[in-house]
Design a protein around this motif. Structure first.
Motif, PDB file in Angstrom:
ATOM      1  N   ILE A   6     -39.438 -52.447  28.579  1.00 47.68           N
ATOM      2  CA  ILE A   6     -39.702 -51.022  28.384  1.00 47.68           C
ATOM      3  C   ILE A   6     -40.279 -50.413  29.649  1.00 47.68           C
ATOM      4  CG2 ILE A   6     -41.049 -49.332  27.081  1.00 47.68           C
ATOM      5  CD1 ILE A   6     -41.031 -51.292  24.734  1.00 47.68           C
ATOM      6  N   TYR A   8     -42.595 -48.002  30.725  1.00 49.27           N
ATOM      7  CA  TYR A   8     -43.664 -47.224  30.093  1.00 49.27           C
ATOM      8  C   TYR A   8     -43.941 -45.906  30.804  1.00 49.27           C
ATOM      9  CZ  TYR A   8     -44.541 -51.056  26.912  1.00 49.27           C
ATOM     10  OH  TYR A   8     -44.398 -52.003  25.923  1.00 49.27           O
ATOM     11  N   LEU A  11     -41.317 -43.799  29.232  1.00 46.13           N
ATOM     12  CA  LEU A  11     -41.664 -43.569  27.826  1.00 46.13           C
ATOM     13  C   LEU A  11     -42.809 -42.559  27.710  1.00 46.13           C
ATOM     14  CD1 LEU A  11     -41.298 -44.227  24.834  1.00 46.13           C
ATOM     15  CD2 LEU A  11     -42.874 -46.157  25.131  1.00 46.13           C
ATOM     16  N   ILE A 126     -41.539 -42.710  18.613  1.00 48.05           N
ATOM     17  CA  ILE A 126     -41.877 -43.748  19.608  1.00 48.05           C
ATOM     18  C   ILE A 126     -41.404 -45.110  19.115  1.00 48.05           C
ATOM     19  CG2 ILE A 126     -43.765 -44.887  20.831  1.00 48.05           C
ATOM     20  CD1 ILE A 126     -45.389 -42.271  20.499  1.00 48.05           C
ATOM     21  N   LYS A 127     -41.546 -45.333  17.811  1.00 48.42           N
ATOM     22  CA  LYS A 127     -41.180 -46.626  17.223  1.00 48.42           C
ATOM     23  C   LYS A 127     -39.705 -46.951  17.431  1.00 48.42           C
ATOM     24  CE  LYS A 127     -42.749 -49.196  13.188  1.00 48.42           C
ATOM     25  NZ  LYS A 127     -43.434 -49.066  11.880  1.00 48.42           N
ATOM     26  N   HIS A 129     -38.114 -46.607  20.025  1.00 49.50           N
ATOM     27  CA  HIS A 129     -37.907 -47.069  21.389  1.00 49.50           C
ATOM     28  C   HIS A 129     -38.714 -48.323  21.722  1.00 49.50           C
ATOM     29  CE1 HIS A 129     -36.379 -42.974  21.541  1.00 49.50           C
ATOM     30  NE2 HIS A 129     -35.789 -43.260  22.694  1.00 49.50           N
ATOM     31  N   CYS A 130     -39.459 -48.828  20.739  1.00 45.31           N
ATOM     32  CA  CYS A 130     -40.276 -50.022  20.967  1.00 45.31           C
ATOM     33  C   CYS A 130     -40.018 -51.040  19.860  1.00 45.31           C
ATOM     34  CB  CYS A 130     -41.762 -49.672  20.987  1.00 45.31           C
ATOM     35  SG  CYS A 130     -42.228 -48.491  22.266  1.00 45.31           S
ATOM     36  N   GLN A 131     -39.748 -52.278  20.256  1.00 48.97           N
ATOM     37  CA  GLN A 131     -39.459 -53.306  19.261  1.00 48.97           C
ATOM     38  C   GLN A 131     -40.692 -53.635  18.419  1.00 48.97           C
ATOM     39  OE1 GLN A 131     -38.068 -57.027  20.890  1.00 48.97           O
ATOM     40  NE2 GLN A 131     -36.970 -57.549  19.021  1.00 48.97           N
ATOM     41  N   ASN A 132     -41.828 -53.740  19.100  1.00 46.24           N
ATOM     42  CA  ASN A 132     -43.092 -54.007  18.417  1.00 46.24           C
ATOM     43  C   ASN A 132     -44.058 -52.869  18.726  1.00 46.24           C
ATOM     44  OD1 ASN A 132     -42.493 -56.719  17.353  1.00 46.24           O
ATOM     45  ND2 ASN A 132     -42.355 -57.267  19.533  1.00 46.24           N
ATOM     46  N   PHE A 133     -44.348 -52.071  17.718  1.00 49.94           N
ATOM     47  CA  PHE A 133     -45.192 -50.891  17.944  1.00 49.94           C
ATOM     48  C   PHE A 133     -45.934 -50.534  16.666  1.00 49.94           C
ATOM     49  CE2 PHE A 133     -45.480 -46.144  17.698  1.00 49.94           C
ATOM     50  CZ  PHE A 133     -46.467 -45.977  18.662  1.00 49.94           C
ATOM     51  N   TYR A 135     -49.061 -47.762  15.165  1.00 51.74           N
ATOM     52  CA  TYR A 135     -49.794 -46.534  15.478  1.00 51.74           C
ATOM     53  C   TYR A 135     -50.568 -46.066  14.253  1.00 51.74           C
ATOM     54  CZ  TYR A 135     -46.288 -43.958  12.766  1.00 51.74           C
ATOM     55  OH  TYR A 135     -45.482 -43.496  11.740  1.00 51.74           O
ATOM     56  N   ILE A 182     -49.529 -49.789  22.724  1.00 54.14           N
ATOM     57  CA  ILE A 182     -48.651 -49.988  23.875  1.00 54.14           C
ATOM     58  C   ILE A 182     -49.331 -49.441  25.125  1.00 54.14           C
ATOM     59  CG2 ILE A 182     -46.449 -50.071  22.638  1.00 54.14           C
ATOM     60  CD1 ILE A 182     -46.130 -47.076  23.163  1.00 54.14           C
TER      61      ILE A 182
END
Length: 381
Positions: A6, A8, A11, A126-127, A129-133, A135, A182
């Motif tokens: 990623i 960041y 992002l 956002i989730k 675009h992120c495998q593990n996220f 919030y 993240i």
């Protein structure tokens, strides 16, 4: 196959763009380190400046430790949303003692739900675009120091009245946070631009800003009319004026608010004519009317008894009116003890004003009589 790394930096820029698309006026990002604020928080609590807001003391220094609140938190996404109405009617309402003044943030729909929903939408985006996220969205719903976090995120600086000020947008805005796990790119803290100005300290009706950046909630009109569930101390009642829900004086006087931005959300526009309504109209509401007319409003949280308590104080501060006295007397017999106490105080204030008017009239009549007698006297008398 492994997931692509990623970017960041990229992002972070996308998050700010998505935030603006969701209606937030500004989006900033900070780390979670607020250790420098812990001593001031500890002193504030030790001085009991939080009053009856027990939850402030219950969580203690956790308010400065977001990592303890949500495990794994690395950054905080802070957002602001402007709410200033087009025609705020500040001076006109405050000068009209027969009308009610309600803090301008509370004229429309409760901002908590609206902003929390938007923050959740931002988190879900956002989730994607992120495998593990993970919030957590917060809008006045978590024991965290949101203003210092927003300050670190570049949204503004904490002013001497303890509210956040933005050089390009004043202070008429709401804040919200998204705690994330993240490593985003953080923004730079904004320099404090209050300088030597102490206008907010001087204007406070109850002198609640006991020193720069320190507010004694027990003296604050917002606390007295919203957070306090007991009788309002008599020493503060005359100072409250016609403010029945909150107070905006420290923001009204702030020179940076000449740059304030108007809110664009229809939900924040005034409802039930609360920006221009008489005290007697509001005092005439029964509990069913109060619940119906404040549905979806932040005002409902104080409850009907505190609502009547606040209006009774304002009626006591209004100019003498036989109509006000009649309305107070009619409400008195069926009122709860706390409300009745404030109605009796208001009646006493109205009677004092009635007597003052009578005395003033007698003085004017006496002066007129003396002038008349003097005119008829010989010049050498």
């Amino acid at each position: 196959m492994t997931a692509p790394a990623i970017n960041y930096q990229d992002l972070t820029e996308k998050i700010k763009l998505w935030g603006r698309e969701l209606g937030f006026s500004q989006v900033g990002i900070s780390d979670v380190n607020l250790v420098d604020h812990e001593p001031a928080l500890a002193r504030w609590l030790a001085n009991n400046y939080h009053g009856n807001m027990d939850y402030m003391a219950r969580h203690g220094l956790m308010r400065a430790r977001a990592k303890e609140l949500v495990e794994g938190t690395l950054n905080v996404i802070s957002v602001r949303m402007d709410y200033l109405p087009t025609d705020a009617k500040f001076a006109r309402t405050l000068k009209n003692r027969q009308h009610a003044y309600i803090s301008r943030y509370a004229l429309g729909r409760d901002y908590h739900k609206l902003m929390r929903k938007r923050l959740k939408q931002l988190g879900e985006r956002i989730k994607q675009h992120c495998q593990n996220f993970n919030y957590r969205p917060f809008v006045d719903s978590a024991p965290i120091l949101e203003r210092p976090l927003a300050e670190k995120a570049g949204l503004g600086w904490v002013g001497k009245h303890s509210l956040l000020i933005n050089k390009q947008a004043g202070s008429w805005f709401f804040l919200g946070e998204l705690l994330v796990d993240i490593p985003l790119v953080v923004d730079k803290k904004v320099e404090n631009a209050c300088g030597s100005c102490v206008a907010c300290i001087k204007i406070c009706p109850t002198q609640a800003i006991v020193e720069p950046y320190v507010v004694d909630a027990r003296r604050c009109i917002s606390y007295l009319t919203i957070e306090l569930r007991e009788a309002i101390p008599e020493q503060f009642r005359p100072l409250i004026g016609n403010r029945i829900y909150g107070c905006d004086d420290c923001q009204l006087i702030c020179p940076w608010n000449k740059f304030a931005k108007l809110g664009s959300e229809d939900d924040f526009k005034p409802r039930q004519q609360l920006d221009d309504i008489s005290l007697l109209t509001l005092f005439a509401w029964d509990e069913a009317s109060f619940l119906r007319k404040t549905q979806g409003s932040p005002i409902r949280r104080i409850g009907f008894q505190c609502w009547q308590r606040n209006i009774a104080v304002a009626l006591g501060n209004a100019d003498f009116s036989a109509t006000i006295v009649t309305a107070l007397l009619e409400k008195l017999p069926a009122s709860e003890p706390m409300v009745a106490e404030h109605i009796e105080w208001a009646l006493a204030q109205q009677r004092l004003k009635q007597q003052a008017l009578a005395d003033d009239k007698n003085l004017r009549l006496t002066a007129r009589l003396i002038r008349s007698v003097e005119k008829g006297m010989p010049r050498d008398a």
